[in-house]
Enzyme design. Structure first.
Site, PDB file in Angstrom:
ATOM      1  N   GLU A 139       1.417  -0.583  -5.016  1.00 50.00           N
ATOM      2  CA  GLU A 139       0.380   0.423  -5.261  1.00 50.00           C
ATOM      3  C   GLU A 139       1.082   1.774  -5.332  1.00 50.00           C
ATOM      4  OE1 GLU A 139      -3.306   3.014  -3.784  1.00 50.00           O
ATOM      5  OE2 GLU A 139      -1.627   2.540  -2.502  1.00 50.00           O
TER       6      GLU A 139
ATOM      7  N   ASP B  99       0.821  -1.210   0.000  1.00 45.95           N
ATOM      8  CA  ASP B  99       0.000   0.000   0.000  1.00 45.95           C
ATOM      9  C   ASP B  99       0.860   1.267   0.000  1.00 45.95           C
ATOM     10  OD1 ASP B  99      -2.838   1.091   0.537  1.00 45.95           O
ATOM     11  OD2 ASP B  99      -1.637   2.102   2.053  1.00 45.95           O
TER      12      ASP B  99
HETATM   13  C1  NOJ Z   1      -4.404   3.139  -0.724  1.00 46.17           C
HETATM   14  C2  NOJ Z   1      -5.578   2.275  -0.410  1.00 46.17           C
HETATM   15  O1  NOJ Z   1      -5.975   1.588  -1.571  1.00 46.17           O
HETATM   16  C3  NOJ Z   1      -6.650   3.187   0.137  1.00 46.17           C
HETATM   17  O2  NOJ Z   1      -7.874   2.515   0.271  1.00 46.17           O
HETATM   18  C4  NOJ Z   1      -6.166   3.742   1.438  1.00 46.17           C
HETATM   19  O3  NOJ Z   1      -7.097   4.684   1.933  1.00 46.17           O
HETATM   20  C5  NOJ Z   1      -4.812   4.445   1.290  1.00 46.17           C
HETATM   21  N1  NOJ Z   1      -3.887   3.692   0.478  1.00 46.17           N
HETATM   22  C6  NOJ Z   1      -4.174   4.666   2.632  1.00 46.17           C
HETATM   23  O4  NOJ Z   1      -3.778   3.433   3.165  1.00 46.17           O
END
Ligand code: NOJ
Ligand code: CA
Length: 577
Positions: free
Chosen positions: A266, A212
Site C-alpha cells: 500500500e 500497510d
Molecule cells: C492505510 C489504511 O488503509 C488506512 O485505513 C489506515 O488508516 C492507515 N493506513 C494507517 O494504518
C-alpha cells in the site's frame, strides 16, 4: 512445470475481494462483523468467483483506527473471533479454491501494544523506548514537539507522555492517530519481531500479505523538520526513503521460502518511477494502483493512467493491479455520480460538497467495472462494490468513528461512509447483517434504501450490479483472451475507449494458438452520445442495454471478435477444460 508456474503466480490475474470484517457479517448479534459471520458467507464469495480474500486487520485492537492500531500481531480481536476461527476460515476458503491475504501494519502499533506499555513504564533512553520514537520536546521546558511533522489525520505527529514520577516527559511520534505510535525500524528488535510475525502467519497457511503504509517505515534519525511541499524520496525525512527497500528484501526472502505467496504494497506516491522501485523479483510482487482509483471518469485521463500503469509494469514483468475503491476512499457509485468524479484523500470534503446523481453514478460504476475487469492484471473488489452500495454521507456526527473526522474537527468527513455494514437480505436494517434476535444495532447505521441492494434482492434480479459482477467475473475467468494477454488499443470515436485482449498469437498450454475467434474487445463509451459497435460475432456482456445495436453513453461492452468457429471457445468453457 508450466502448470506449477501458473499455480504459483495465481495472483497475476486474480480477482481479489477485500473483506472489511467489521462490516461484512455479524455472526453473534453484537452489531460487529466477525469471522463466524464471514465464514457463513464463504459460499457467496465462492459463487461470486473471487480467487482470493484480503482481510483488513483482524488483530486485537482498541479500534481507534478501525483495527489499523494493532495491540497484538499474532491473534484475533475477540470481537472478530479466535485464532481457531481464523484457522477454520483459512482451511475452508482453501477448500473452495480461495486464497487468503492478510493485512500487516508495520509502521505503527497501538498504545495498547505491550511494547508501548513497557515503553511508557520505562525511562527515557531505555531499550523499551528505543523500539519507538521517543524524544525530548523543544522549548525551555520541552513543551514543544520535537519537530514540525504533522499527523496524516491532522494535528501534530507527536504526543507528550507523563513520566512515571508524574512530570510531563518525552514526546512520541505517530504519523497517524496518537493511539498509533510509530515503530523505530532502526531498532533490530523491531525488524526481528515483524519477520517472526510474517513466519507466524505464513505457517498458518496464508497466501499473501498486504503491507500497510509501506513507504513510511524508515525515518531520518536526525528527525529534521519537513520543508513546505517537500517531495517524497531519499531526502524526505519519512516518506519513501531508500533504506525501506532493505526491509522488503528480507520479507521477500521469507515469503519465497514457499511457493505461491504474494506481497502487496500500500504505497501512495506521486512519482510512478519511485513507486515501481518497490516491485521487483526481490521485493514486492505488486502494489496497489492508486492513480487508477483516483482517476476521474474521463476517457483521456483513464487512457493515460492505464498506459502509464502498463508501461511501468512492462519491464519488470509485473502485472498491473486495478482498484476502483477500498475502505479509505469514497464508494465508486457516489464518486462517479458527481460533477467532479476524481478522488483525492486530502480533499474529501470538497468532493462531498457535490450533489450525487445515484442513477448516473450506478450506470458509470457498472461501465467502470467492465472496463476494469477487462484490463490485464489483477483486480480488487471492495466488499459492497458488487452490490452498488453508495457512500453514506449523512451518518450523524455522533455516530462517526473515524479519527480523520475527529482529528480535523469534522473538516474531513472521514471514511465511515464507505464502511457501513453490508445488507444481505430482508427489507429493513440490519438487513441480515446481524442474525435475528441481535442484541445491538449495526455499528454504523444502514440507509433504509439499501433494501433494494441486499444480496438476496440482487440475486433475484436479472440486471442487478451483483448479477453483472457474477457474470463478468465468470467470463473473465473462463475466456482465454483474458488470460495474461496484453492489451491492444483500437481506433475508436472521440470519448470512446476500445481495446482488444488476446489479439496476439500465443501458444496456449495445450499447444494451440489463440486466433481471431478467441479475441475479446472491450468498448467503453464515455462520450455524451450513443456510438456504433465494430463488427463482432457475439456480445459477451454489456453493462447496460444496447439501443438499436448502439452503445449508449456510460456503458461498456465486451465483444467477441472474429468468427466463432475458429476459436471455438465460449465463456462457459474454461482455459483448463
Ligand atoms: C492505510 C489504511 O488503509 C488506512 O485505513 C489506515 O488508516 C492507515 N493506513 C494507517 O494504518
Ligand atoms: Ca459480532
Amino acid at each position: 512445470m508450466h502448470e506449477q508456474a501458473t499455480v504459483d503466480s495465481w495472483w497475476r490475474g486474480a480477482a481479489i475481494y477485500q473483506l472489511y470484517v467489521r462490516s461484512f457479517a455479524d455472526g453473534n448479534g453484537d452489531g460487529i462483523g466477525d469471522l463466524p459471520g464471514a465464514r457463513a458467507h464463504l459460499p457467496y464469495l465462492a459463487e461470486l468467483g473471487v480467487d482470493a480474500i484480503w482481510f483488513n486487520p483482524w488483530y486485537p485492537s482498541p479500534m481507534f483506527d478501525g483495527g489499523y492500531d494493532i495491540a497484538g500481531y499474532r491473534s484475533i480481536d475477540p470481537a472478530f473471533g479466535t485464532l481457531a476461527d481464523a484457522d477454520t476460515f483459512i482451511a475452508e476458503a482453501h477448500a473452495l479454491g480461495i486464497r487468503i491475504i492478510i493485512d500487516i501494519v508495520p509502521n505503527h502499533g497501538s498504545i495498547e501494544h505491550p511494547w508501548f506499555r513497557a515503553a511508557l513504564a520505562a525511562n527515557p533512553g531505555s531499550a523499551e523506548r528505543s523500539r519507538f520514537w521517543f524524544r525530548p520536546g523543544r522549548g525551555a521546558g520541552g513543551e514543544l514537539p520535537p519537530n514540525n511533522w504533522q499527523s496524516m489525520f491532522g494535528g501534530p505527529a507527536w504526543t507528550r507522555v507523563t513520566e512515571a514520577d508524574g512530570t510531563p516527559g518525552e514526546w512520541y511520534l505517530h504519523l497517524f492517530a496518537p493511539e498509533q505510535p510509530d515503530f523505530n525500524w532502526d531498532c533490530p528488535a523491531v525488524r526481528a519481531e515483524f519477520e517472526d510475525v510474517l513466519r507466524f502467519w505464513f505457517s498458518r497457511g496464508i497466501d499473501g500479505i498486504r503491507i500497510d503504509s509501506a513507504a513510511l517505515l524508515c525515518k531520518d534519525p536526525g528527525l529534521p523538520d519537513t520543508e513546505p511541499g517537500q517531495a517524497p524520496g531519499p531526502a524526505h525525512p519519512y516518506i519513501d526513503r531508500d533504506e525501506v527497500h532493505e526491509i522488503y528484501r528480507s520479507w521477500r526472502a521469507i515469503a519465497d521460502s514457499a511457493k505461491g505467496r504474494v506481497l502487496i504494497g500500500e504505497i501512495w506516491l506521486p512519482d510512478a518511477a519511485r513507486l515501481n522501485r518497490y516491485v521487483s523479483h526481490d521485493e514486492m510482487h505488486t502494489v496497489f494502483n492508486f492513480p487508477y482509483l483516483s482517476c476521474p471518469w474521463d476517457p483521456a485521463a483513464l487512457r493515460r493512467v492505464i498506459d502509464q500503469t502498463l508501461a511501468l509494469g512492462g519491464p519488470a514483468g509485473t502485472p498491473a493491479t486495478w482498484v476502483l475503491s477500498n475502505h479509505d476512499v469514497d464508494r465508486i457509485v457516489s464518486r462517479l455520480g458527481r460533477a467532479d468524479s476524481a478522488f483525492d484523500l486530502d480533499r474529501r470534503r470538497y468532493f462531498h460538497d457535490f450533489p450525487v446523481d445515484l442513477e448516473l453514478g450506478t450506470a458509470r460504476a457498472r461501465a467502470a467495472a467492465l472496463l476494469t475487469m477487462a484490463l490485464p492484471g489483477s483486480v480488487y473488489i471492495y466488499q459492497g462494490e458488487e452490490l452498488g452500495l453508495w457512500e453514506v454521507q449523512d451518518i450523524p456526527d455522533e455516530l462517526r468513528q473515524d479519527p480523520m473526522f475527529y482529528r480535523t474537527s469534522g473538516a474531513d468527513p472521514g471514511r465511515d461512509g464507505c464502511r457501513v455494514p453490508l445488507p444481505w437480505a430482508g427489507t429493513e436494517p440490519p438487513f441480515g447483517f446481524s442474525p435475528a434476535g441481535a442484541t445491538r444495532e449495526p455499528w454504523l447505521p444502514q440507509p433504509k434504501e439499501w433494501r433494494d441492494l441486499t444480496v438476496a434482492a440482487e440475486s433475484a434480479s436479472g440486471d442487478s450490479m451483483l448479477r453483472l459482477y457474477l457474470t463478468a467475473l465468470a467470463i473473465r475467468r473462463s475466456e482465454r483472451a483474458f488470460r495474461d494477454t496484453p492489451l491492444a488499443w483500437q481506433p475508436a470515436a472521440d470519448g470512446v475507449l476500445a481495446f482488444d485482449r488476446g489479439t496476439f498469437d500465443r501458444v496456449t498450454r495445450d499447444g494451440g494458438a489463440l486466433d481471431g475467434g478467441a479475441c475479446v474487445r472491450c468498448v467503453a463509451n464515455l462520450s455524451p452520445g450513443p456510438v456504433g459497435l465494430p463488427p463482432h460475432s457475439a456480445v459477451l456482456l454489456a453493462s447496460g442495454p444496447l439501443t438499436n445495436g448502439m452503445l449508449p453513453p456510460d456503458t461498456t461492452v465486451w465483444l467477441r471478435m472474429g468468427s466463432l468457429g475458429l476459436g471455438g471457445q465460449t465463456h462457459d468453457q474454461s482455459w483448463d477444460g
